[in-house]
Design a protein around this motif. Structure first.
Motif, PDB file in Angstrom:
ATOM      1  N   PHE A  32       3.278 -18.833  41.879  1.00 48.88           N
ATOM      2  CA  PHE A  32       2.395 -19.944  41.517  1.00 48.88           C
ATOM      3  C   PHE A  32       3.008 -21.288  41.906  1.00 48.88           C
ATOM      4  O   PHE A  32       2.667 -22.324  41.334  1.00 48.88           O
ATOM      5  N   SER A  33       3.899 -21.265  42.882  1.00 48.68           N
ATOM      6  CA  SER A  33       4.573 -22.510  43.264  1.00 48.68           C
ATOM      7  C   SER A  33       3.591 -23.542  43.804  1.00 48.68           C
ATOM      8  O   SER A  33       3.857 -24.752  43.719  1.00 48.68           O
ATOM      9  N   GLU A  34       2.446 -23.105  44.339  1.00 52.39           N
ATOM     10  CA  GLU A  34       1.461 -24.048  44.856  1.00 52.39           C
ATOM     11  C   GLU A  34       0.888 -24.939  43.767  1.00 52.39           C
ATOM     12  O   GLU A  34       0.366 -26.028  44.044  1.00 52.39           O
ATOM     13  N   LEU A  35       1.002 -24.512  42.512  1.00 56.86           N
ATOM     14  CA  LEU A  35       0.485 -25.332  41.414  1.00 56.86           C
ATOM     15  C   LEU A  35       1.400 -26.504  41.093  1.00 56.86           C
ATOM     16  O   LEU A  35       0.987 -27.447  40.406  1.00 56.86           O
ATOM     17  N   LEU A  36       2.642 -26.479  41.600  1.00 60.42           N
ATOM     18  CA  LEU A  36       3.577 -27.552  41.314  1.00 60.42           C
ATOM     19  C   LEU A  36       3.319 -28.795  42.151  1.00 60.42           C
ATOM     20  O   LEU A  36       3.792 -29.884  41.806  1.00 60.42           O
ATOM     21  N   VAL A  42       1.006 -27.700  37.230  1.00 62.77           N
ATOM     22  CA  VAL A  42       0.983 -26.708  36.160  1.00 62.77           C
ATOM     23  C   VAL A  42       2.320 -25.974  36.165  1.00 62.77           C
ATOM     24  O   VAL A  42       2.706 -25.385  37.177  1.00 62.77           O
ATOM     25  N   HIS A  43       3.055 -26.050  35.038  1.00 60.55           N
ATOM     26  CA  HIS A  43       4.330 -25.361  34.902  1.00 60.55           C
ATOM     27  C   HIS A  43       4.121 -24.130  34.033  1.00 60.55           C
ATOM     28  O   HIS A  43       3.743 -24.231  32.865  1.00 60.55           O
ATOM     29  N   LEU A  44       4.385 -22.967  34.617  1.00 54.43           N
ATOM     30  CA  LEU A  44       4.177 -21.728  33.881  1.00 54.43           C
ATOM     31  C   LEU A  44       5.313 -21.518  32.881  1.00 54.43           C
ATOM     32  O   LEU A  44       6.493 -21.721  33.193  1.00 54.43           O
ATOM     33  N   MET A  45       4.931 -21.056  31.673  1.00 53.61           N
ATOM     34  CA  MET A  45       5.897 -20.774  30.622  1.00 53.61           C
ATOM     35  C   MET A  45       5.956 -19.267  30.394  1.00 53.61           C
ATOM     36  O   MET A  45       4.946 -18.575  30.414  1.00 53.61           O
ATOM     37  N   ASP A  46       7.151 -18.774  30.186  1.00 49.07           N
ATOM     38  CA  ASP A  46       7.339 -17.369  29.843  1.00 49.07           C
ATOM     39  C   ASP A  46       7.008 -17.187  28.364  1.00 49.07           C
ATOM     40  O   ASP A  46       7.703 -17.734  27.497  1.00 49.07           O
TER      41      ASP A  46
END
Length: 373
Positions: A32-36, A42-46
């Motif tokens: 999902f690096s394209e969201l950065l 958008v930063h994905l959280m675990d």
């Protein structure tokens, strides 16, 4: 004797243009690096550690095995757009054949018999945003009547009419689902009642089209029977009319939903992105139904009325009438239908379940039982 007949045939094969948003191949692989690089990144959280995924990438071993079995259902983008990056141009098909037949026959100078029959046979294909889904639709309708009219004198006439109509609808998936499909996905806690219910659960991923075999297959058959009579008598300035009718209604194989296979929604509540939650198998809502939702319902109705049309003046007519009409509640011949009835205005002030069932012998008597919680 007069006979009239006609036939109409309709054929439609029309291209469609369904635009939708689909995940990119990188996202389906967990990247999902394209969201950065978005204006609003958008930063994905675990969801297990509460920490960001490094590089906005979900490790391959963290993609849920059930979801791996579903990724092939999602097409890759075919348009160079950031949103609405996929177009499905599968054709919409609609074929309808209609046959009409009418017969009029004079039994005598005072008696007339007429009848009409119509048959409609249709089939078509409805398109879904994703090519692997879609709906095949079959529809058949039959309706007809026989009408008898008898003129007793210049002042009195009667007519009797019998009607019947039947409709059958069958909706199936565009592509046939193989036996054992649902079990092969590996989702625990869901099952189908028979091989005819094979299909995919429903998945709702926020920002993307819902997909699955919702309410399919669906097969409903509806029958209506009706008998009515009318007698008209003219006396001076009065026209008296007495009319009555009785009817029966059958609904067969009615299903409220196909939730035996389950429905799952993903909103991004865990990782910050709905499709990332989907990859992780973290649904924020899951729904399933137990047993079979099939219902076979029966109901009836009747009416009786009398009307007096009184001509007071050349330009003034007074019409008086009295009519009683009753529709019985539907009941299930399988004893599996109930409704909730609030009892707010009856002591005790609570609600109850009302069973709408036939008795164990399958007769047409309806038994209603109120069960208080």
């Amino acid at each position: 004797l007069n006979i009239f007949t006609s036939f109409d045939g309709l054929r439609i094969n029309q291209g469609s243009t369904l635009l939708s948003n689909v995940p990119t191949p990188a996202m389906k692989a967990g990247d999902f690096s394209e969201l950065l690089v978005l204006e609003d990144p958008v930063h994905l959280m675990d969801p297990f550690t509460g920490l960001p995924f490094p590089g906005n990438q979900i490790p391959a071993d963290r993609i849920h095995p059930v979801i791996r079995n579903l990724l092939g259902l999602l097409p890759d983008p075919n348009r160079d757009e950031s949103v609405r990056n996929f177009v499905n141009s599968q054709p919409v098909v609609s074929n309808v054949d209609t046959l009409n037949l009418r017969v009029d026959y004079g039994l005598s100078d005072r008696s007339q018999l007429s009848s009409q029959f119509q048959m409609v046979d249709g089939n078509g294909i409805d398109v879904h945003p994703f090519p692997h889904f879609g709906r095949r639709e079959l529809e058949k309708e039959y309706e007809g009547y026989i009408n008898f009219t008898r003129k007793f004198s210049d002042h009195s006439v009667s007519s009797f009419r019998m009607e019947f109509d039947r409709s059958e609808e069958l909706d199936t998936t565009r592509d046939e689902r193989p036996a054992g499909l649902l079990n092969s996905l590996g989702i625990e806690g869901i099952a189908i009642s028979g091989p005819e219910d094979e299909g995919y659960p429903v998945f709702e991923v926020e920002g993307y089209p819902d997909f699955g075999d919702e309410q399919m297959p669906r097969h409903e058959v509806e029958n209506r029977y009706r008998f009515e009579g009318e007698f008209t008598l003219t006396r001076g300035d009065h026209i008296l009319e007495l009319a009555g009718a009785i009817g029966w209604h059958q609904l067969n194989d009615v299903r409220s939903s196909s939730l035996e296979r389950g429905a799952f929604s993903f909103s991004g509540a865990y990782s910050g992105h709905a499709f990332a939650d989907f990859l992780l198998g973290r649904a924020d809502q899951a729904t399933r139904a137990g047993g079979s939702s099939r219902q076979d319902l029966r109901g009836g109705n009747f009416r009786l009325g009398i009307t007096d049309e009184w001509r007071l003046l050349d330009r003034l007519t007074l019409t008086l009438g009295l009519r009683y009409q009753y529709y019985s509640p539907y009941y299930s011949i399988h004893n599996n239908l109930s409704v909730f009835r609030p009892l707010l205005f009856e002591p005790p002030k609570d609600g109850g379940l009302v069973d709408l069932n036939a008795d164990s012998t399958g007769s047409e008597d309806r038994i209603s039982t109120v069960v208080h919680p």
